[in-house]
Design a protein around this motif. Sequence first.
Motif, mmCIF file in Angstrom:
data_model
loop_
_atom_site.group_PDB
_atom_site.id
_atom_site.type_symbol
_atom_site.label_atom_id
_atom_site.label_comp_id
_atom_site.label_asym_id
_atom_site.label_seq_id
_atom_site.Cartn_x
_atom_site.Cartn_y
_atom_site.Cartn_z
ATOM 1 N N ASN A 276 0.943 -1.316 0.022
ATOM 2 C CA ASN A 276 0.031 0.140 0.059
ATOM 3 C C ASN A 276 0.948 1.285 0.002
ATOM 4 O O ASN A 276 0.536 2.204 -0.744
ATOM 5 N N ASP B 179 1.362 4.213 -3.156
ATOM 6 C CA ASP B 179 0.994 5.386 -2.639
ATOM 7 C C ASP B 179 2.097 6.252 -3.343
ATOM 8 O O ASP B 179 1.898 7.265 -3.678
ATOM 9 N N GLY C 30 -5.698 -4.349 2.763
ATOM 10 C CA GLY C 30 -5.649 -3.722 1.280
ATOM 11 C C GLY C 30 -6.328 -2.215 1.345
ATOM 12 O O GLY C 30 -7.523 -2.276 1.600
ATOM 13 N N THR C 31 -5.822 -1.182 0.899
ATOM 14 C CA THR C 31 -6.119 -0.075 0.639
ATOM 15 C C THR C 31 -6.316 0.502 -0.834
ATOM 16 O O THR C 31 -6.635 1.523 -1.082
ATOM 17 N N LYS C 32 -5.892 -0.281 -1.799
ATOM 18 C CA LYS C 32 -5.684 0.005 -3.206
ATOM 19 C C LYS C 32 -6.553 -1.009 -3.786
ATOM 20 O O LYS C 32 -7.184 -1.761 -3.251
#
Length: 156
Positions: A28, A32, A60-62
Amino acid sequence: MIIDGHVHVGRWNYPHYASLEVTVSALNTILDKCEIDGAVILPTDRKENESLLREIKKEGTKAYWFFPWIDPRNQEWENFLEKNISDINGVKIHASLDAVPGGITHALYRPLLEFIADKKMPIYVHCGRIQKTASYKHVLKIAKQFPSVQFIMCHL
């Protein structure tokens, strides 16, 4: 949208990569920093598909597309895929590290190919280096037998 098409997450057994480890959280941050929107995530040769899927869901942030590494000798692959079908975007094979002579053309892969053809899932096929198991020619040959399957070749 910009994605990285081939990111292994986890720790490796393979000696050349034994010192490498990537977590979803670290990925992540890297994505970024590079202004990349997401990635196709693959496990390492440890084939820790279940734990990686849990980690993607939790950390997971994507935008992530999950392709579990399937070893045709492991009889649990079908149960895993069926159980998690809504979270799986395709499958990955690596006939060289799994030591399958003839690569994807070997009969061991036929049940997997039939499964993904039925589910309309793509397959990520590791190619290169060891031609006996990972020649792109193996993919060209088997693709004729499974015209509905989308084959993605890595490392031509």
